[in-house]
Design an enzyme around this catalytic site. Sequence first.
Site, PDB file in Angstrom:
ATOM      1  N   LYS A 164       2.473 -16.888  -9.457  1.00 17.52           N
ATOM      2  CA  LYS A 164       3.543 -16.062  -8.931  1.00 17.52           C
ATOM      3  C   LYS A 164       3.763 -16.328  -7.442  1.00 17.52           C
ATOM      4  O   LYS A 164       2.802 -16.510  -6.695  1.00 17.52           O
ATOM      5  CB  LYS A 164       3.066 -14.614  -9.166  1.00 17.52           C
ATOM      6  CG  LYS A 164       3.987 -13.507  -8.862  1.00 17.52           C
ATOM      7  CD  LYS A 164       3.316 -12.182  -9.248  1.00 17.52           C
ATOM      8  CE  LYS A 164       2.921 -11.467  -7.974  1.00 17.52           C
ATOM      9  NZ  LYS A 164       3.341 -10.083  -7.866  1.00 17.52           N
ATOM     10  N   LYS A 188       3.098 -13.141  -1.173  1.00 17.57           N
ATOM     11  CA  LYS A 188       2.797 -13.300   0.258  1.00 17.57           C
ATOM     12  C   LYS A 188       1.316 -13.548   0.479  1.00 17.57           C
ATOM     13  O   LYS A 188       0.938 -14.210   1.434  1.00 17.57           O
ATOM     14  CB  LYS A 188       3.274 -12.095   1.060  1.00 17.57           C
ATOM     15  CG  LYS A 188       2.623 -10.779   0.703  1.00 17.57           C
ATOM     16  CD  LYS A 188       3.142  -9.659   1.605  1.00 17.57           C
ATOM     17  CE  LYS A 188       2.573  -8.319   1.189  1.00 17.57           C
ATOM     18  NZ  LYS A 188       3.201  -7.759  -0.021  1.00 17.57           N
ATOM     19  N   LYS A 210      -9.238  -4.810  -6.132  1.00 20.13           N
ATOM     20  CA  LYS A 210      -9.093  -4.891  -4.669  1.00 20.13           C
ATOM     21  C   LYS A 210     -10.417  -4.617  -3.964  1.00 20.13           C
ATOM     22  O   LYS A 210     -10.768  -5.300  -3.002  1.00 20.13           O
ATOM     23  CB  LYS A 210      -8.035  -3.892  -4.182  1.00 20.13           C
ATOM     24  CG  LYS A 210      -6.610  -4.314  -4.489  1.00 20.13           C
ATOM     25  CD  LYS A 210      -5.615  -3.396  -3.801  1.00 20.13           C
ATOM     26  CE  LYS A 210      -4.184  -3.752  -4.182  1.00 20.13           C
ATOM     27  NZ  LYS A 210      -3.203  -2.783  -3.684  1.00 20.13           N
TER      28      LYS A 210
END
Length: 330
Positions: A197, A200, A114
């Site tokens: 996958k 969102k 991240k």
Amino acid sequence: TDRPRVLSGIQPTAGSFHLGNYLGAIRQWVALQETHDAFYCVVDLHAITVPQDPAELRANSRLSAAQLLAAGLDPERCTLFVQSQVPEHAQLAWVMNCLTGFGEAARMTQFKDKSAKQGSDQTSVGLFTYPILQVADILLYQADQVPVGEDQRQHLELTRDLAHRFNTRFGDTFTMPNPYIPKATAKIVDLQEPTVKMSKSASTPKGIVSLLDEPKASAKKVKSAVTDAGSVIAFDEANQPGVSNLLTILSALTDTPVEDLVRGYDGKLYGALKTDVADALVEFVTPFRARTQELLDDPETLDAILAKGAEKARAVASETLALAYDRVGF
Ligand code: ADP
Ligand code: NA
């Protein structure tokens, strides 16, 4: 109760949960109410590791809780709460921060991924210590089991390491949590790009089924899902990921084994499968949307449910924190 205790959290999502969230996580939460002493939290403390608009965060936490209730969580059979309403999470997290090595935290691969995307000036220290807050989330409830996906395994290992470290240094305090691997967790892929996958952050609007969308719009997305060359309806994730995804969705929504479905489609075309998936989806989302809206239209009731959940959670969390503080020397 003598049921094993389970703890799980979900981030407050902007807008609607998607079909992957429901079939991959929320549905298991609903089932676990029957077999476990289940604690579920909407983890708004985790959400602020990246910038959030205050009004949106508050609305998203309530919207997430409303959807969890609409999906079948029953406040009489589980403890559902919003993390920030239980201050013990942040309090225990500080203690755990002080027991964690800097290098140990720096090895968390999710943080590395991240932060690499954001750059170090955009990355908060909160994002760095996020796994340690997760440790506190779990240990506060003396959870026996934690449902974990592949990407969370390292964080559960950290939890176990820190529980062991604390117990060894200060005396037996925390239950050692084990991973809970649900029997069949559906992994849902993108309707337009069935090799990735449904997510969102990664899916395009056509590839993702948002649970609060118009049922007709969701049905349309299913009917225009990318399927595979050929025409035989078979479950083969490697060679027919699109068709396999539709079978997985239908199997989960109708509680029918995939093999039984496949047998029923012998000699039929993809269109038949798509129609059935679309119908099953509409049947699920129609009452789901109505229940969510009902809860949002009655904020007093929703707030009362969450306040009661926080109270139940605090009864356990405050006891654990008092013991831990005492052991540390506070
Ligand atoms: P997203 O990947 O859309 O950002 P989150 O990471 O917030 O979703 O996931 C919330 C929960 O939903 C997690 O338990 C995660 O494992 C589950 N989940 C998310 N996407 C899927 C998917 N496509 N299939 C199955 N489970 C999923
Ligand atoms: Na994700």
